[in-house]
Design a protein around this motif. Structure first.
Motif, mmCIF file in Angstrom:
data_model
loop_
_atom_site.group_PDB
_atom_site.id
_atom_site.type_symbol
_atom_site.label_atom_id
_atom_site.label_comp_id
_atom_site.label_asym_id
_atom_site.label_seq_id
_atom_site.Cartn_x
_atom_site.Cartn_y
_atom_site.Cartn_z
ATOM 1 N N VAL A 172 40.736 38.148 31.413
ATOM 2 C CA VAL A 172 39.456 38.860 31.519
ATOM 3 C C VAL A 172 38.974 38.866 32.965
ATOM 4 N N LYS A 173 39.033 37.707 33.618
ATOM 5 C CA LYS A 173 38.584 37.633 35.006
ATOM 6 C C LYS A 173 39.515 38.410 35.925
ATOM 7 N N TYR A 174 40.805 38.345 35.675
ATOM 8 C CA TYR A 174 41.784 39.066 36.489
ATOM 9 C C TYR A 174 41.483 40.567 36.443
ATOM 10 N N ALA A 175 41.247 41.080 35.238
ATOM 11 C CA ALA A 175 40.947 42.500 35.085
ATOM 12 C C ALA A 175 39.669 42.873 35.818
ATOM 13 N N ASP A 176 38.659 42.030 35.740
ATOM 14 C CA ASP A 176 37.403 42.299 36.446
ATOM 15 C C ASP A 176 37.634 42.375 37.954
ATOM 16 N N LEU A 177 38.459 41.480 38.492
ATOM 17 C CA LEU A 177 38.737 41.485 39.925
ATOM 18 C C LEU A 177 39.467 42.759 40.342
ATOM 19 N N VAL A 178 40.461 43.165 39.564
ATOM 20 C CA VAL A 178 41.203 44.381 39.886
ATOM 21 C C VAL A 178 40.284 45.593 39.808
ATOM 22 N N TYR A 179 39.517 45.682 38.747
ATOM 23 C CA TYR A 179 38.621 46.820 38.548
ATOM 24 C C TYR A 179 37.591 46.923 39.665
ATOM 25 N N SER A 180 37.134 45.773 40.144
ATOM 26 C CA SER A 180 36.049 45.736 41.128
ATOM 27 C C SER A 180 36.533 45.813 42.568
ATOM 28 N N GLY A 181 37.843 45.959 42.770
ATOM 29 C CA GLY A 181 38.354 46.097 44.124
ATOM 30 C C GLY A 181 38.564 44.793 44.858
ATOM 31 N N MET A 182 38.663 43.687 44.121
ATOM 32 C CA MET A 182 38.778 42.365 44.744
ATOM 33 C C MET A 182 40.215 41.850 44.720
ATOM 34 N N TRP A 183 41.174 42.755 44.892
ATOM 35 C CA TRP A 183 42.578 42.328 44.882
ATOM 36 C C TRP A 183 42.860 41.341 46.005
ATOM 37 N N PHE A 184 42.397 41.652 47.212
ATOM 38 C CA PHE A 184 42.657 40.771 48.350
ATOM 39 C C PHE A 184 41.558 39.710 48.444
ATOM 40 N N SER A 185 41.480 38.899 47.401
ATOM 41 C CA SER A 185 40.492 37.825 47.354
ATOM 42 C C SER A 185 41.187 36.508 47.056
ATOM 43 N N PRO A 186 40.642 35.405 47.512
ATOM 44 C CA PRO A 186 41.248 34.100 47.226
ATOM 45 C C PRO A 186 41.361 33.815 45.733
ATOM 46 N N LEU A 187 40.386 34.276 44.955
ATOM 47 C CA LEU A 187 40.427 33.996 43.524
ATOM 48 C C LEU A 187 41.593 34.708 42.856
ATOM 49 N N ARG A 188 41.838 35.982 43.205
ATOM 50 C CA ARG A 188 42.973 36.677 42.605
ATOM 51 C C ARG A 188 44.282 35.982 42.963
#
Length: 405
Positions: free
Chosen positions: A308-324
């Motif tokens: 769920v969190k992974y999908a939220d990060l991808v959808y929100s443009g946060m691919w290049f983030s430490p969490l992803r």
């Protein structure tokens, strides 16, 4: 000295309008970059290049990134199991960070100080493009014409092109907002903007047969995975691009993977879209079936939370983030034993499991069987249930005692 602007260029109405607009409003060179993520036909490339120059671009590069998209973006997402709002397979979302990264690379190569994109001020893509550029090149200026110009509609954009002698082969009435790559095709706009309207699927769909017109006979396929990554279709080893291309053909024929969705955009509004993801839908289903066989209960349950969190990060443009990146490390660990074969029957939009097998299966037939086996004593269950249910029993006694007073 003129600014050098790298433009994310698709050849559609918006980016075709942007080329002359940039020339008319900036003292600049416009270097168009079309990132091919599976949407550009080889026969279309010469015309795409020709039109960009005719519209006023100083250069045009068409960069094939399909293989990189599949291997470095789509397959990690597939392993995560992430679906946005438990429905959308993130087709547009997953390509945007790669496209943005290539724009940054091109800007560095040309010594450009600006990157321009054609995303509207109401959509998600402006967030995805700009967060990636900020993460990779915080010094580069971003130009977003839809937030700057006086053009308010697609008809306004067509009128602007007519005024500046730009000849386009499209009209506002025919122009759904579409995004395509090797993973999916999305449709938005026109009559789809009213959720009460049923789409005219037979005229709308391009990757997928309308389910009512799909073949009346099922087709059987098998997919093999190694550590969560699909590597073989029907016993034939193939690379990711070929495998996904063939699954798109097979799934599309059988009406697989069409989603009608009202989703929550990052910018706060809801939008309605029709998504075609035939091959991706098959891969998600098969991968999940294999995980059911290979992952233990607690890991599988926690991985659903991560998805769920992974999908939220991808959808929100946060691919290049430490969490992803951190979530990828967790996902990769879970996939060490997700190896095996999944056999399916495809029929009129349905994916039916025929069989699953894996050398790492944690399913034990001797334990699971209704026949008594040596590894499981039915009598052991009584003590387990007493301890497992002890909090419920204690609470029930408490309620009895307090209700009696």
């Amino acid at each position: 000295m003129k600014d050098k602007i790298v433009l994310a260029y698709s050849g559609g109405l918006d980016t075709s309008t942007i080329v002359p607009w940039l020339k008319n409003n900036y003292d600049c060179e416009v270097h168009a970059v079309c990132v091919d993520v599976g949407q550009v036909d080889d026969n279309e490339k010469p015309d795409l290049e020709k039109r960009a120059i005719e519209y006023g671009a100083d250069s045009i590069d068409i960069i094939d990134a399909t293989e990189e998209l599949v291997n470095d973006y789509i397959f990690p997402m597939l392993k995560s199991g992430g679906k946005y709002e438990n429905k959308y397979l993130l087709g547009t979302s997953i390509a945007r960070p790669l496209i943005s990264k290539i724009l940054v690379d091109k800007a560095r190569e040309l010594g450009a100080n600006c990157i321009c994109h054609g995303a509207t001020g109401k959509g998600n893509d402006q967030v995805r493009f700009e967060l990636t550029i900020m993460a990779l090149a915080p010094d580069i200026k971003i130009i977003a014409p839809w937030r700057l110009w006086d053009i308010k509609s697609r008809q306004d954009a067509l009128d602007y092109c007519i005024q500046h002698d730009i000849k386009l082969n499209m009209s506002a009435e025919e122009s759904y907002s579409r995004d395509m790559n090797i993973w999916h095709l999305s449709h938005e706009g026109l009559e789809l903007e009213d959720p009460a309207n049923m789409p005219d699927y037979r005229n709308l769909l391009q990757m997928t047969t309308y389910v009512e017109d799909a073949p009346d006979e099922a087709e059987e396929i098998s997919i093999e995975f190694e550590k969560g990554i699909p590597v073989s279709l029907n016993g034939e080893k193939m690379d990711g691009v070929m495998l996904l291309t063939k699954l798109n053909e097979i799934g599309g024929k059988h009406g697989i993977g069409v989603i009608d969705m009202v989703e929550n955009r990052v910018v706060g509004m809801k939008s309605r879209g029709i998504y075609e993801t035939p091959g991706g839908s098959i891969l998600y289903y098969a991968h999940n079936e294999l995980e059911q066989l290979c992952l233990d209960r607690e890991t599988q349950a926690y991985k659903r939370t991560v998805a769920v969190k992974y999908a939220d990060l991808v959808y929100s443009g946060m691919w290049f983030s430490p969490l992803r990146e951190a979530l990828d490390a967790f996902v990769d660990k879970t996939q060490e034993t997700v190896t095996g074969k999944v056999s399916l029957r495809l029929y009129k939009g349905n994916k039916i499991t025929k069989g699953i097998e894996s050398p790492y299966s944690v399913y034990n037939e001797e334990i699971a069987s209704f026949d008594t086996g040596e590894l499981y004593d039915h009598n052991d269950a009584a003590g387990f249930i007493k301890l497992y249910g002890l909090p419920l029993k204690i609470r029930a006694f408490m309620k009895q005692n307090t209700e009696d007073k």
